[in-house]
Design a protein around this motif. Structure first.
Motif, PDB file in Angstrom:
ATOM      1  N   PHE A  44       0.818  -1.210   0.000  1.00  7.89           N
ATOM      2  CA  PHE A  44       0.000   0.000   0.000  1.00  7.89           C
ATOM      3  C   PHE A  44       0.852   1.261   0.000  1.00  7.89           C
ATOM      4  N   LEU A  45       1.865   1.306   0.852  1.00  5.58           N
ATOM      5  CA  LEU A  45       2.692   2.514   0.916  1.00  5.58           C
ATOM      6  C   LEU A  45       3.418   2.753  -0.396  1.00  5.58           C
ATOM      7  N   TRP A  46       3.935   1.717  -1.002  1.00  6.26           N
ATOM      8  CA  TRP A  46       4.628   1.865  -2.290  1.00  6.26           C
ATOM      9  C   TRP A  46       3.674   2.442  -3.335  1.00  6.26           C
ATOM     10  N   CYS A  47       2.471   1.908  -3.386  1.00  4.02           N
ATOM     11  CA  CYS A  47       1.488   2.393  -4.373  1.00  4.02           C
ATOM     12  C   CYS A  47       1.044   3.823  -4.061  1.00  4.02           C
ATOM     13  N   TRP A  48       0.699   4.085  -2.817  1.00  2.10           N
ATOM     14  CA  TRP A  48       0.198   5.411  -2.455  1.00  2.10           C
ATOM     15  C   TRP A  48       1.260   6.493  -2.602  1.00  2.10           C
ATOM     16  N   LEU A  49       2.506   6.161  -2.302  1.00  6.57           N
ATOM     17  CA  LEU A  49       3.572   7.166  -2.364  1.00  6.57           C
ATOM     18  C   LEU A  49       4.062   7.395  -3.789  1.00  6.57           C
ATOM     19  N   ARG A  50       3.872   6.440  -4.673  1.00  7.56           N
ATOM     20  CA  ARG A  50       4.321   6.579  -6.061  1.00  7.56           C
ATOM     21  C   ARG A  50       3.322   7.304  -6.949  1.00  7.56           C
ATOM     22  N   GLY A  51       2.080   7.344  -6.582  1.00  8.66           N
ATOM     23  CA  GLY A  51       1.105   8.003  -7.453  1.00  8.66           C
ATOM     24  C   GLY A  51      -0.278   8.069  -6.838  1.00  8.66           C
ATOM     25  N   GLY A  52      -0.408   7.578  -5.615  1.00 10.11           N
ATOM     26  CA  GLY A  52      -1.684   7.655  -4.926  1.00 10.11           C
ATOM     27  C   GLY A  52      -2.677   6.576  -5.303  1.00 10.11           C
ATOM     28  N   GLN A  53      -2.238   5.556  -6.066  1.00 18.20           N
ATOM     29  CA  GLN A  53      -3.180   4.539  -6.525  1.00 18.20           C
ATOM     30  C   GLN A  53      -2.593   3.141  -6.448  1.00 18.20           C
ATOM     31  N   THR A  54      -3.408   2.214  -5.928  1.00 16.80           N
ATOM     32  CA  THR A  54      -3.100   0.798  -6.065  1.00 16.80           C
ATOM     33  C   THR A  54      -3.650   0.350  -7.413  1.00 16.80           C
ATOM     34  N   LEU A  55      -3.404  -0.884  -7.782  1.00 13.20           N
ATOM     35  CA  LEU A  55      -3.925  -1.379  -9.055  1.00 13.20           C
ATOM     36  C   LEU A  55      -5.460  -1.323  -9.068  1.00 13.20           C
ATOM     37  N   ALA A  56      -6.079  -1.708  -7.950  1.00 13.37           N
ATOM     38  CA  ALA A  56      -7.545  -1.654  -7.872  1.00 13.37           C
ATOM     39  C   ALA A  56      -8.036  -0.212  -7.970  1.00 13.37           C
ATOM     40  N   MET A  57      -7.339   0.716  -7.351  1.00 16.79           N
ATOM     41  CA  MET A  57      -7.731   2.131  -7.402  1.00 16.79           C
ATOM     42  C   MET A  57      -7.590   2.675  -8.825  1.00 16.79           C
ATOM     43  N   LYS A  58      -6.576   2.205  -9.557  1.00 21.46           N
ATOM     44  CA  LYS A  58      -6.423   2.629 -10.956  1.00 21.46           C
ATOM     45  C   LYS A  58      -7.597   2.140 -11.785  1.00 21.46           C
ATOM     46  N   THR A  59      -8.003   0.911 -11.544  1.00 13.32           N
ATOM     47  CA  THR A  59      -9.124   0.336 -12.290  1.00 13.32           C
ATOM     48  C   THR A  59     -10.399   1.148 -12.082  1.00 13.32           C
ATOM     49  N   TRP A  60     -10.624   1.584 -10.862  1.00 16.36           N
ATOM     50  CA  TRP A  60     -11.838   2.337 -10.539  1.00 16.36           C
ATOM     51  C   TRP A  60     -11.622   3.844 -10.628  1.00 16.36           C
ATOM     52  N   ARG A  61     -10.451   4.271 -11.110  1.00 15.10           N
ATOM     53  CA  ARG A  61     -10.110   5.690 -11.289  1.00 15.10           C
ATOM     54  C   ARG A  61     -10.273   6.491  -9.999  1.00 15.10           C
ATOM     55  N   ILE A  62      -9.676   5.954  -8.928  1.00 16.08           N
ATOM     56  CA  ILE A  62      -9.685   6.615  -7.624  1.00 16.08           C
ATOM     57  C   ILE A  62      -8.237   6.885  -7.233  1.00 16.08           C
ATOM     58  N   ARG A  63      -7.977   8.059  -6.672  1.00 16.25           N
ATOM     59  CA  ARG A  63      -6.624   8.412  -6.238  1.00 16.25           C
ATOM     60  C   ARG A  63      -6.669   8.908  -4.798  1.00 16.25           C
ATOM     61  N   LEU A  64      -5.661   8.496  -4.021  1.00 19.96           N
ATOM     62  CA  LEU A  64      -5.501   8.978  -2.655  1.00 19.96           C
ATOM     63  C   LEU A  64      -4.722  10.283  -2.698  1.00 19.96           C
ATOM     64  N   VAL A  65      -5.251  11.312  -2.031  1.00 24.86           N
ATOM     65  CA  VAL A  65      -4.579  12.612  -1.983  1.00 24.86           C
ATOM     66  C   VAL A  65      -4.553  13.105  -0.545  1.00 24.86           C
ATOM     67  N   ALA A  66      -3.606  13.994  -0.301  1.00 24.79           N
ATOM     68  CA  ALA A  66      -3.551  14.727   0.964  1.00 24.79           C
ATOM     69  C   ALA A  66      -3.835  16.177   0.607  1.00 24.79           C
ATOM     70  N   PRO A  67      -4.996  16.691   0.977  1.00 27.18           N
ATOM     71  CA  PRO A  67      -5.359  18.054   0.583  1.00 27.18           C
ATOM     72  C   PRO A  67      -4.259  19.073   0.916  1.00 27.18           C
ATOM     73  N   GLY A  68      -3.950  19.917  -0.076  1.00 29.77           N
ATOM     74  CA  GLY A  68      -2.944  20.959   0.110  1.00 29.77           C
ATOM     75  C   GLY A  68      -1.521  20.502  -0.136  1.00 29.77           C
ATOM     76  N   LYS A  69      -1.350  19.247  -0.532  1.00 29.55           N
ATOM     77  CA  LYS A  69      -0.005  18.719  -0.771  1.00 29.55           C
ATOM     78  C   LYS A  69       0.050  18.103  -2.168  1.00 29.55           C
ATOM     79  N   ALA A  70       1.233  18.204  -2.792  1.00 30.63           N
ATOM     80  CA  ALA A  70       1.395  17.651  -4.134  1.00 30.63           C
ATOM     81  C   ALA A  70       1.317  16.122  -4.107  1.00 30.63           C
TER      82      ALA A  70
END
Length: 155
Positions: A48-74
């Protein structure tokens, strides 16, 4: 979540195979069982950390077009991603433990308790004003939809 669970099953299968190979194929009981469980938790955290830190998405999140973000941060900071993993693991772990207790003890009150834990942790998104999960609220992260090709503005 079901798709993520299927992917985690595959990750756990490979990790357990590595663990059994490294332990000489001994029976996993007692301390060795605890070591396997901690190893799987560490592998899940790494996934999870590898996926979230590299682009905010796991493979399942990419499939469903969902991204993890931290508001106010790149990007999601590592400490924030770890905190989200810890909160999510605790909530999902409590839910699974309650279900296991209900099945083992065949107690309808334990089954009700498992539903209450699920409602608090995962059902939170149904009542949250931004439709965020409880672990996202606590960690200061949020899930956002990623625009697809049809959703992107023409340029």
């Amino acid at each position: 979540m079901l798709y993520e669970a299927l992917l985690l099953f595959a990750v756990a299968f490979v990790a357990a195979w590595v663990f059994f190979f490294a332990s000489g194929g001994r029976e996993t009981s007692g301390e060795l069982r605890l070591a396997l469980q901690l190893f799987l938790l560490a592998v899940f955290a790494a996934y999870f950390l590898w996926c979230w830190l590299r682009g905010g998405q796991t493979l399942a999140m990419k499939t469903w077009r969902i991204r993890l973000v931290a508001p106010g941060k790149a990007r999601v900071p590592p400490a924030t991603a770890l905190l989200r993993f810890v909160y999510a693991s605790a909530l999902v772990g409590a839910f699974l433990a309650a279900i296991a207790a209900a099945v083992v003890h065949r107690n309808p009150w334990l089954a009700f308790a498992s539903l209450a834990v699920a409602g608090a942790g995962l059902g939170w998104a149904l009542v949250d004003r931004d439709r965020q999960f409880l672990h996202d609220r606590l960690a200061g992260t949020r899930l956002e939809l990623v625009p697809g090709e049809k959703d992107a503005p023409n340029g």
